[in-house]
Design a protein around this motif. Structure first.
Motif, PDB file in Angstrom:
ATOM      1  N   VAL A 124       0.840  -1.197   0.000  1.00 48.20           N
ATOM      2  CA  VAL A 124       0.000   0.000   0.000  1.00 48.20           C
ATOM      3  C   VAL A 124       0.875   1.247   0.000  1.00 48.20           C
ATOM      4  O   VAL A 124       1.853   1.326   0.754  1.00 48.20           O
ATOM      5  CB  VAL A 124      -0.928   0.016   1.236  1.00 48.20           C
ATOM      6  N   LEU A 139      -3.209   6.204  -2.049  1.00 51.99           N
ATOM      7  CA  LEU A 139      -4.413   6.407  -1.242  1.00 51.99           C
ATOM      8  C   LEU A 139      -4.432   7.817  -0.658  1.00 51.99           C
ATOM      9  O   LEU A 139      -3.400   8.356  -0.251  1.00 51.99           O
ATOM     10  CB  LEU A 139      -4.478   5.391  -0.113  1.00 51.99           C
ATOM     11  N   CYS A 145       0.599   5.793  -0.251  1.00 54.30           N
ATOM     12  CA  CYS A 145      -0.311   6.931  -0.102  1.00 54.30           C
ATOM     13  C   CYS A 145       0.142   8.087  -0.979  1.00 54.30           C
ATOM     14  O   CYS A 145       1.319   8.184  -1.365  1.00 54.30           O
ATOM     15  CB  CYS A 145      -0.347   7.384   1.359  1.00 54.30           C
ATOM     16  N   THR A 201      -9.218   6.631   3.904  1.00 60.81           N
ATOM     17  CA  THR A 201      -9.239   5.305   4.530  1.00 60.81           C
ATOM     18  C   THR A 201      -9.833   4.269   3.572  1.00 60.81           C
ATOM     19  O   THR A 201     -10.853   4.517   2.918  1.00 60.81           O
ATOM     20  CB  THR A 201     -10.058   5.356   5.825  1.00 60.81           C
ATOM     21  N   LEU A 202      -9.176   3.126   3.498  1.00 58.53           N
ATOM     22  CA  LEU A 202      -9.609   2.045   2.610  1.00 58.53           C
ATOM     23  C   LEU A 202     -10.291   0.960   3.426  1.00 58.53           C
ATOM     24  O   LEU A 202      -9.731   0.470   4.416  1.00 58.53           O
ATOM     25  CB  LEU A 202      -8.408   1.456   1.867  1.00 58.53           C
ATOM     26  N   ARG A 203     -11.491   0.602   3.015  1.00 58.96           N
ATOM     27  CA  ARG A 203     -12.219  -0.526   3.612  1.00 58.96           C
ATOM     28  C   ARG A 203     -12.487  -1.547   2.527  1.00 58.96           C
ATOM     29  O   ARG A 203     -13.045  -1.205   1.482  1.00 58.96           O
ATOM     30  CB  ARG A 203     -13.539  -0.051   4.243  1.00 58.96           C
ATOM     31  N   THR A 204     -12.099  -2.791   2.781  1.00 57.83           N
ATOM     32  CA  THR A 204     -12.265  -3.820   1.757  1.00 57.83           C
ATOM     33  C   THR A 204     -12.390  -5.189   2.408  1.00 57.83           C
ATOM     34  O   THR A 204     -12.239  -5.339   3.623  1.00 57.83           O
ATOM     35  CB  THR A 204     -11.077  -3.797   0.772  1.00 57.83           C
ATOM     36  N   ALA A 213      -2.818  -1.532  -3.127  1.00 56.74           N
ATOM     37  CA  ALA A 213      -3.501  -0.233  -3.256  1.00 56.74           C
ATOM     38  C   ALA A 213      -2.441   0.847  -3.411  1.00 56.74           C
ATOM     39  O   ALA A 213      -1.461   0.879  -2.662  1.00 56.74           O
ATOM     40  CB  ALA A 213      -4.385   0.041  -2.048  1.00 56.74           C
TER      41      ALA A 213
END
Length: 329
Positions: A164, A208, A166, A211-214, A205
């Motif tokens: 990940v 970003l 950002c 906030t990432l929700r998966t 990801a």
């Protein structure tokens, strides 16, 4: 000259053949042939036939701690009797299946091996999809045998695998959360002894800014069952703020008969941290030190500082200075 006459003769024969094929007489002949074939097919389909079809079995509500033998029936053959035009449309779709629901058979939990007559299990389901004229001649196999072995269980933590990044000025502001944090797995005792964690599939990801929700599937090893095939994951992302604090330098592993003083005794730590955690960062959240054992082996008057701990959410920290002098007394 002879060649020209031969070619002209062939053309004339072709014209006559074409005229014959498309003449009224031949079209009428073909029309009646088609009608005759249609009547023959209709008459054939109205006769009574026997036909055998294969139907898949779908097992549902299977207990997690139960393992079944390799010869568990996955389909049955059913011989049906009816008119041909009816049999053609019955159970020809591969997605059609008969359902065996373990929740409706609690007796399975009490025995290692249970046998059910196929007719008693599935005739009601078959009848629901058949005309009343269709006769079920026989089933193969006659019985569905459930032979089981009980698996052992174990709770293990879930490990998040992630790649990940950002956007500029954003950061992962806290620990990523996985729910549930632990899952129950079922397998033989020998297999369980080799498993300490279950990993998620890789979360990828990029860039970003929120906030990432998966949801991620779990990488379940072979010959292992679980009560959770997937987990919910939250990667908290927010804009970061720059901060700085003065932190005392500690000296570790110093013998009781000695004392060590560092110059300077404090260093400045500049760092980035998520906006929501900015007020939670204190000097006590850092652990910056030198080791007396490194001091003994060093020929230099300076030692580089070690960062043993930083507060949760702190990133991109930098020390000033990065090394200190020391005095032993």
């Amino acid at each position: 000259m002879n060649n020209e006459k031969f070619i002209e003769t062939l053309k004339e024969l072709g014209r006559k053949a074409k005229s014959f094929v498309f003449s009224t007489n031949i079209l009428i002949f073909l029309f009646f042939v088609a009608i005759a074939v249609g009547f023959w097919i209709f008459a054939s389909l109205n006769k009574t036939y026997e036909d055998r079809v294969t139907i898949n079995i779908k097992y549902i509500n299977v207990p997690n701690d139960v393992e079944f033998s390799a010869d568990l029936a996955t389909s049955i053959d059913v011989k049906l009797k009816d008119k041909g035009n009816i049999l053609i449309g019955l159970w020809r779709n591969e997605s059609d299946s008969l359902v065996f629901d373990f929740a409706q058979h609690p007796e399975i939990a009490k025995s290692k091996k249970v046998s059910f007559p196929t007719a008693a299990l599935f005739e009601k389901q078959l009848r629901a999809k058949m005309p009343s004229t269709t006769v079920i001649v026989d089933y193969s196999p006659d019985d569905i045998v459930i032979e089981k072995g009980v698996l052992k269980s174990k709770k293990v933590p879930v490990k998040l695998q992630r790649s990940v990044t950002c956007n500029d000025q954003y950061c992962i502001s806290d620990s990523c959360t996985v729910e549930p944090q632990k899952i129950t797995i079922y397998a033989s005792q020998e297999r369980l002894d080799t498993i300490d964690t279950i990993c998620t599939s890789l979360l990828i990801a990029k860039n970003l800014s929120d906030t990432l929700r998966t949801t991620l599937r779990l990488n379940i090893p072979s010959q292992v069952k679980t009560d959770h095939p997937q987990v919910d994951v939250i990667v908290p992302v927010e804009i970061y703020i720059e901060g700085s604090v003065s932190v005392p330098v500690k000296v570790i592993n110093v013998p009781k008969q000695y004392k060590v003083k560092t110059i300077p005794s404090e260093v400045t730590v500049k760092y980035n941290v998520g906006k929501s955690r900015y007020n939670k960062v204190t000097p006590g959240g850092f652990n910056i030190c030198i080791d007396y054992e490194d001091l003994i082996d060093s020929n230099s008057k300076n030692l580089f500082l070690m960062v043993k701990k930083v507060p949760d959410g702190v990133i991109n920290y930098k020390l000033s200075p990065e090394s200190v002098e020391y005095i032993v007394y």
